[in-house]
Every structure is written in structure tokens, then in C-alpha cells.
Scaffold this active site. Structure first.
Site, PDB file in Angstrom:
ATOM      1  N   HIS A 387       0.791  -1.116  -0.025  1.00 44.26           N
ATOM      2  CA  HIS A 387      -0.051  -0.002   0.028  1.00 44.26           C
ATOM      3  C   HIS A 387       0.734   1.087  -0.192  1.00 44.26           C
ATOM      4  CE1 HIS A 387      -3.436   2.393   0.316  1.00 44.26           C
ATOM      5  NE2 HIS A 387      -4.082   1.541   0.943  1.00 44.26           N
ATOM      6  N   ASP A 391      -2.325   2.094  -4.294  1.00 44.59           N
ATOM      7  CA  ASP A 391      -3.668   2.431  -3.448  1.00 44.59           C
ATOM      8  C   ASP A 391      -4.633   1.032  -3.741  1.00 44.59           C
ATOM      9  OD1 ASP A 391      -3.482   5.674  -3.575  1.00 44.59           O
ATOM     10  OD2 ASP A 391      -2.582   4.322  -2.351  1.00 44.59           O
TER      11      ASP A 391
END
Lengths: 414, 460
Positions: A387, A391
Site C-alpha cells: 500500500h 492504493d
């Protein structure tokens, strides 16, 4: 005439940007291209360059204040010049510093860029030929610097970047190097050693040093299985072996990686290294543990070549004949636990990669298609991603793309 | 203030001088003759003035086809007025440059310059006085002169260079042109229309060597039909001034030809002699002064630009090089860029091209696609009564990049700007899809040529 520096638009969704730091005071001389301020917008922080040379005449937006993109934030001009708001000024969007001050060393196989350059990709000045060349070579134009008028990226700039990539050798041996270490398993006390130790350290470090999470999706591979069955005989006649489901899944992942280069990148020393080629790691379980042979430049292989490479690598792995260079340099990994009946799972990233695809066991299930129930073959997919780099939404789009290829298998052939 | 000396007031020199002045430098420009160089005084501009006179004559001669009749009146060429008009255009342009020098506060010295040291020039002025000028950096832009045949030097009477050929006392009855390149073909196009019997001898196997053969063929056909005798793959053996006879060899045969005048247009030689370059170690040879991509000589604060550096001998290249040299002399870091240099030939019909020729493209790319459109199918060309010629566009199929555009036909030298834009902007053909060309225009031929590549031309 004073130059009007405006808040740049960092991506389509940006509504407001904030000047976090002014590097210059009113009255300071500035050079064209000099970093005059840092701005931020939600999660993105970046530096902006002066669009011209002169004196910083006025700061229109103080630190910490948010304004919509396009709002003048400063004026640059000659010392005796008066700032006239609106109209008269020459407008110049502050350009975003696209390159670190020192260029990436020519010896690394990847293009380096500071984090922010990525988001500017949508508004890069680039010639049509250069854009197409970069797209075909999977080169992120956000990482290039332009030498054309106003910093426009030219064909020559892309050629230079590509030459730099191709001149460089294959990726340097990475942390995987120890995988081929001697096997010393015959000790009664079973100390953590050899391959087991390498795996232990790497997996632990992977979890400690990244922000990984896993998303799941199901792909309907009924059509793919039909294709595989139909093609089995002719393919075998022509190429000697038929294509396996793994071949198709691998191909789908490669195509998706080519379209989403961020999933093919690595985070190293605070910079994103975007790999221009797909070097695919294939996790193979051996008695002693896991090895990950790498198919180099997998994006350049046809389906039948890919299939042959996978077969060859798996065979070498089982016969313990993999050289260390054949187990290093992967940019993305696929792991398959389907043969053990596992459905979804949470694979651990193979550092420094940004993603790993977990393939589960396909199972026939009743599925509503319109109003009717049909027997469909469903394949569980799990994608673990970092992450810090990617995203949730882009990761989901990437996984959906793989699913799309698997559900419309002909799209993989064209 | 830093002082920059510019030697030569032609396209490279005067542009360099203005650019340096705009950068705030003190600029001294030295030229031994009129400002404007070959371009204004003996090249581009005066020849185009003559061509326009020939063009008007041709239009008047064909006025009947447009329904305009002069009944029994026959057009008469007043050669004196033709020359006067040409000279007055030249004088106006030279005055324009003088004005620009004043406006930019550039000191102009009329005289010949030679290097004394790496930082000083000695100038011999026209009144024979001498002056020493010191400088921080210098830009050499002395240009080029017509190349001579070793066995037949220019005599200013029978054997002429291009400068002399444009100011002949009268229109010659016959003219032998040695060299069928751009200059030779332009003069053939001028004098053949004024009624001169023109013969061209060219060593290469086509007119305009280096240009696209199809385009050269269009011109060849037109000149031939205008009565020009063209001998390609032929070579001149001797010129006998007394008998005004040339001997040349064509297809193994030796042929004698009498001509009133001879124009030798076999190329141009960079003007490097007299500068005393040896004294300060600037490297130069017959091909001109050696420069790097920043127009810098091997002596770092001395630059050179334009014809004197060899390369492409065109005024607009000289403008570009002059600008680049001046900016670098002022501390910038700019490279010369020759990607999109248009090549214009002011014949009838005009020929213009930019980028690669088809031959070059095929040498550099594995596959090349071409699209062609003939002006015979273009309405505007028909209206102009100039339906000969065509447009050819070259692309490579991987990215569909436009590699080259060649045009033979009406207003080709104006139309080529579109091709220059495509190549300068690195456009691909896909970008031009759905492009709307105004109707009725000659430009439509370019869009149609591009469309033929995809098999989508409507009017072909």
C-alpha cells in the site's frame, strides 16, 4: 511582464492544494527551474519549480493555506515591476520537479523517480511519437525529463531513456541470492539454516518492512477451460505440448502488468523504481522449501514461448538445477496453491516487489447467469500489494484486468 | 559589459548579432560588403524577384486560357525594369537590416576582419584604415562563395557564378548551366521562361541530387517541356572561352555545345581564408570551420555559424545556427537542432520537402509506408491552371510517425510549412486523423496523401 505562478493540478480529482513551505522570500532572486516551494494535496507532497527567472515579487498564498488549482500563488518578475492581479500577467503553471537533482545512476536497471513525479504523469508535455514509444516500452513518461521547447519530452529523450535501460545489464542480484545456498538439512537439532533461514528472514522482513494487504476476486474461467480443451490438440501438434491453465494465468498477469507498470515497481530508498520489463517470479514448492525461478523479459514471450519457459523453469527447480541468476531479479511473483485445494489466501510479498498474485483451486459452481443457473468453473484469485506504492483502487483495477483476460481468453491471444 | 564580435552580416551573422544584443551584450558586427550576405544580395531574395517576373510573364502568356485576352498584344520583357525591381527589393531589405542593427544598438564596421589573438581582431576598413577590436567571444559567420571549376574559373563575362548570372546585361539567347542542383534548376526555370535556350549538364543521374526522385522527375518533365535540354549522368570536359564552346560527355559520346553564357553552379565553398584562423588554432578545412552541436569551435569562446561551418547551406539553417551560437556565447547551453529543416526549390513547379526522402527513410527504417496525392485531382490546383505535381508523405508503421513530406507543385514552398510542423512536433498520423483541411485549398492534397496511407483517401 511578471510571471504568474499558479497552483498546479496534480491529477484529475484534485480540488485544492496547499503550500506547505516557501523556499524563497519576497525579494529573493529566483532562477528558472529552481525549486521555490513545496505544495501538497491530500496525500501527495511535491516541489514546484520556478517557471521563469527574476525576483519573487509577491507571495499570494501563505504557507498552510489551501487554494484551488489554477489560483496564482506567487508572482515573479523584475525588481521595479508592479504586480497586476489577473489579466495582464503571463500565466505559467508552476512546473513540477520531475527529476531528482542528481539523475539516476546509469548502472541501475530501472528508472528512478521521486514519489511525486508519478502523479504528474497525466499532464506531461510530450510529443505524440515520444508518447507512443514510451507506452510501447512501458516507460512511465512521468519519470522522463524533456529537452524540447518548454521541457517537452521528445522522441530523442525517450530513445535516450530506453538506451539507458537496454545498456544496463540484468537486475543486480537481489536478496534472493541466498536461495540457492547449500543444503545442510541433515542435522538432528534442525537449526534454522540454509534455504529455510533465507525464507524465514525474507518473509519476516517482508511483513515488517512494507504495508501489505490482500484483496480477492473470482474469475469465471469456463470459457478459458473450453479454449484450453479446444486448443489442446492443435497446439500440441504444433508446439509439442499443450497449454496449461498456469500458462494462461501467467500470460494474463503479464498483460495486466504491462498496462499497470506501478504493480511492476519496487520501493527502494524512498524512491519508486519502476521496472520497464516484466521479470516474472514463479513460486515453486520443493520438499526443502520454496524457490522462485524467474522468467526474464516475460513480456516479450509469445504464449507458447512462455509456456515452454514455465515448463523448463519448473523442471529445473524440481531437479535442483536452477542457477542463482535464474532466481533473481523478479519484478512480480505468482504463487499457486490451487493443487492443494486452497481457495483464497494471503500471499506474502517477495521484496522488493509491489505485488504477488495468489492462484487458488478452480471449482465448478452453480452461477446465476441472467435468470438461469449454470455450471461455471470459478477460479479464486488473491492479490497482495504494497500500500505504500499502490492504493486499493488501482490494485483492484489491476486484479480486475487479470480477471478480465481470464474471462475473455481470446483477448490474451491478440 | 561583455563584448561580442560577429564577423559577417549575412543570415547567420546578423541574427547572431541581434540575439546577442537582446541578451544585453555589446555587439560589434564586421562585414566588408552590404549587410544581408549572400541571401539578400546574391541569393535567395534577388533570384526570387527574377522568378516572380518570369512567373508574371508566364501568367500573362497563358491569360487566354483564363478567358483574359490581350488580343494581338504580345508581352514584352523590359529587362531593365526586371533588374531594377529586383535591386530595389534587395535595397529595401538591406536597409531593413541596417535599421535592425541601429535598433539593437549594434556597432557595424565595414571592413575585413582577421584574428590577431584569441581575444582580438584586426579590421581593415574600406577606407584602408586599420582598427583593433577586442572581444570576450566571437562568432564567425563569413558564409560561402560559389565553387569554381578548376579548369574554367569565373571570368565575369562568359563563365558566371550565380551572383553574376542574376544581373546579366541582357537576356542571353542561350545559357549552359553546369550543375543541375537547386541553383542550376532555379536559373533554368527563370531563363527558360524568359525565352533563353537552356541546357543543363548534371553529373548525377537525376536533377536535384539528394531530393526525392519522384519530385525531381516532375521538375525534369516540366523543364523539358519548356524546352530545356537536360543531360544527366553527363560531365563537362572543357570550356573554351574564345570560341564560347563547351565540350561535355554524355553516355560515352563527346558533344560540343555553343552557348552565349555559362552558369557554373556546382556547389558552394565555405569562406575561411583571410581570417588568420591558423594563428589561433581554429580547426577548419575545405568543408568549413569545425563546430560542435553548440556551434562552438575548438577554441571555446569562439563560435561559428551558417555556411562557413559547411553542413546544410540554407539561410534558414543559418538563422537557427546564428541564434544558437549567440545564445551559447551569452552563457546559455543550447544545441542546434536539424530535425525539421525544410528544403525549398523555387522552380516551376516549386519543389519543397522536409524530413527524410523516401530513399533515406528506406535505409533507416525496416518498413516505410508512403501516401501520395496528385495535384491533378486537386480542385484548387486546377483553378490555378497548375495541375502537375504531387504530394508524397512517408511514415513508419510502428508508431505512425511522419518521417518526411515532399511536394512538387503549386505553392509547394508555402505548403511545406505543414510538413515542417508535423516533423518538428513529432506528430504521428493518428494525431492527424479527422484533421479538417479548408476547401478548396492546395493543402487538401496533403491531407489526402496522408489518408491514402490508410486507404481512406476520398478524392483519389
Amino acid at each position: 511582464m511578471a510571471i504568474n505562478v499558479v497552483m498546479p493540478k496534480l491529477g484529475m480529482a484534485m480540488k485544492e492544494g496547499t503550500v506547505s513551505v516557501w523556499n524563497k522570500k519576497v525579494g529573493d532572486p529566483v532562477q528558472k527551474g529552481e525549486l521555490i516551494a513545496s505544495i501538497n494535496s491530500e496525500k501527495i507532497e511535491m516541489e514546484i519549480e520556478s517557471p521563469g527567472e527574476g525576483i519573487l515579487l509577491e507571495i499570494a498564498v501563505e504557507e498552510g493555506k489551501g487554494v484551488p488549482p489554477g489560483t496564482p500563488i506567487a508572482y515573479i518578475g523584475q525588481p521595479d515591476e508592479k504586480v497586476v492581479s489577473g489579466g495582464a500577467q503571463e500565466e505559467a503553471a508552476a512546473s513540477i520537479a520531475a527529476e531528482p537533482e542528481t539523475a539516476a545512476p546509469a548502472s541501475t536497471p530501472v528508472k528512478e523517480s521521486p514519489l511525486p513525479a508519478r502523479t504528474s504523469a497525466g499532464k506531461v508535455k510530450i510529443s505524440p511519437v515520444a508518447r507512443k514509444m514510451a507506452a510501447e516500452a512501458n516507460l512511465d513518461i512521468g519519470t522522463l525529463s524533456g529537452t524540447g521547447p518548454g521541457g517537452r519530452i521528445t522522441k530523442e529523450d525517450v530513445q535516450t531513456a530506453l538506451e539507458n535501460v537496454s545498456q544496463e545489464s540484468m537486475p543486480e542480484p537481489s536478496e534472493q541470492k541466498g536461495n540457492a545456498a547449500k543444503t545442510s538439512t541433515e542435522q538432528l537439532s534442525r537449526p534454522l539454516a540454509g534455504m529455510r533461514k533465507v525464507i524465514a528472514e525474507r518473509m519476516h522482513s517482508s511483513l515488517q518492512n512494507s504495508a501489505q494487504l490482500t484483496i480477492h476476486m473470482k474469475a469465471d474461467i469456463t470459457e478459458l477451460k473450453n479454449l484450453q480443451t479446444q486448443s489442446a490438440e492443435p497446439v500440441k501438434r504444433r508446439f509439442g505440448e499443450k497449454l496449461t491453465l498456469t500458462d494462461f494465468i501467467t500470460r494474463a498477469a503479464i498483460l495486466a502488468l504491462q498496462a499497470h507498470p506501478l504493480m511492476n515497481s519496487a520501493l527502494k530508498n524512498d524512491s519508486i523504481q519502476e521496472n520497464t520489463n516484466v521479470h516474472l517470479g514463479m513460486a515453486v514448492a520443493l520438499e526443502k522449501g520454496l524457490v522462485v525461478p524467474v522468467i526474464k523479459d516475460a513480456g516479450n514471450l509469445s504464449l507458447s514461448q512462455l509456456s515452454a519457459s514455465i515448463r523448463e523453469m519448473a523442471k529445473k527447480a524440481r531437479e535442483n538445477q536452477l542457477g542463482s541468476e535464474e532466481m533473481t531479479g523478479s519484478t512480480f511473483t505468482i504463487t499457486n496453491l490451487g493443487q492443494y485445494g486452497v481457495e483464497h489466501f494471503t500471499p506474502i510479498l517477495n521484496p522488493p516487489e509491489a505485488g504477488i498474485l495468489g492462484v487458488g483451486a478452480a471449482e465448478d459452481q452453480p452461477v446465476y447467469r441472467g435468470e438461469s443457473l449454470e455450471r461455471r468453473s470459478i477460479l479464486p484469485l488473491s492479490l497482495t500489494f504494497d500500500h505504500r506504492l499502490v492504493d486499493g483502487a488501482p490494485a483492484a483495477i489491476f486484479l480486475r484486468e487479470i480477471k478480465g483476460y481470464l474471462e475473455e481468453p481470446f483477448s490474451m491471444l491478440v | 559589459m561583455e563584448k561580442i564580435a560577429v564577423i559577417g552580416g549575412g543570415p547567420a551573422g546578423y541574427v547572431a548579432a541581434i540575439t546577442a544584443a537582446q541578451q544585453g551584450k555589446e555587439v560589434i558586427l564586421i562585414d566588408h560588403s552590404n549587410l544581408g550576405g549572400t541571401c539578400l544580395n546574391k541569393g535567395c531574395m534577388p533570384t526570387k524577384a527574377l522568378l516572380e517576373s518570369a512567373e508574371v510573364l508566364e501568367k500573362v502568356q497563358h491569360a487566354g486560357e483564363f478567358g483574359i485576352s490581350f488580343s494581338s498584344v504580345k508581352p514584352v520583357i523590359d529587362w531593365g525594369t526586371v533588374q531594377q525591381r529586383k535591386n530595389s527589393i534587395r535595397d529595401q531589405l538591406v536597409a531593413g537590416i541596417q535599421y535592425l542593427m541601429k535598433k539593437n544598438r549594434i556597432t557595424v564596421i565595414q571592413g575585413k576582419a582577421r584574428f590577431l589573438t584569441e581575444k582580438t581582431l584586426q579590421v581593415l576598413e574600406v577606407d584602408d584604415s586599420e582598427k583593433v577590436i577586442d572581444f570576450h567571444s566571437c562568432i564567425i559567420a563569413t558564409g560561402s562563395k560559389p565553387a569554381e571549376l578548376p579548369f574554367a574559373p569565373f571570368d565575369g563575362d562568359w563563365v558566371n557564378d550565380s551572383g553574376k548570372a542574376m544581373e546579366l546585361d541582357s537576356i542571353p539567347a542561350s545559357l549552359l548551366i553546369v550543375g543541375g542542383g537547386v541553383i542550376g534548376c532555379e536559373f533554368a526555370s527563370i531563363y527558360s521562361r524568359f525565352g533563353t535556350k537552356v541546357t543543363i549538364i548534371e553529373m548525377a543521374d537525376q536533377l536535384l541530387p539528394g531530393e526525392d526522385e519522384d519530385m525531381a522527375a516532375v521538375l525534369h518533365d516540366r523543364l523539358a517541356s519548356d524546352g530545356v535540354e537536360i543531360h544527366t549522368s553527363a560531365s563537362l570536359k572543357s570550356l573554351d572561352t574564345d570560341s564560347r564552346t563547351a565540350i561535355y560527355e554524355d553516355a560515352g559520346r563527346s558533344i560540343e555545345l555553343k552557348a552565349d553564357k555559362v552558369l557554373v553552379s556546382v556547389g558552394r565553398t565555405p569562406l575561411v581564408s583571410g581570417l588568420n584562423l591558423e594563428a589561433i588554432g581554429i580547426i577548419a578545412d575545405r568543408g568549413g570551420i569545425h563546430v560542435n552541436e553548440f556551434m562552438q569551435t575548438n577554441v571555446p569562446h569562439i563560435y561559428a555559424a551558417g555556411d562557413v561551418t559547411g553542413g546544410i547551406l540554407l539561410a534558414h539553417v543559418a538563422f537557427h545556427e546564428g541564434t544558437v551560437a549567440a545564445l551559447n556565447a551569452c552563457g546559455r547551453h543550447k544545441r542546434a537542432n536539424y530535425r525539421a529543416v525544410p528544403r525549398c526549390i523555387y522552380t516551376s513547379p516549386e519543389i519543397a520537402s522536409v524530413g527524410l526522402t523516401e530513399k533515406q527513410a528506406r535505409e533507416q527504417y525496416a518498413e516505410v509506408k508512403t501516401g501520395e496525392f496528385s495535384f491533378g485531382a486537386n480542385g484548387k490546383a486546377m483553378i490555378l491552371n497548375e495541375p502537375s505535381g504531387k504530394v508524397k508523405v512517408l511514415i513508419e508503421p510502428q508508431y505512425n510517425e511522419v518521417l518526411g513530406l515532399s511536394i512538387a507543385g503549386p505553392r509547394a514552398t508555402e505548403l511545406i510549412g505543414q510538413g515542417t510542423l508535423m516533423i518538428h512536433g513529432e506528430l504521428t498520423v493518428d494525431v492527424l486523423e479527422d484533421f479538417i483541411a479548408a476547401h478548396p485549398t492546395l493543402s487538401e492534397a496533403i491531407s489526402e496523401a496522408i489518408a491514402t496511407i490508410k486507404g481512406q483517401a476520398v478524392h483519389a
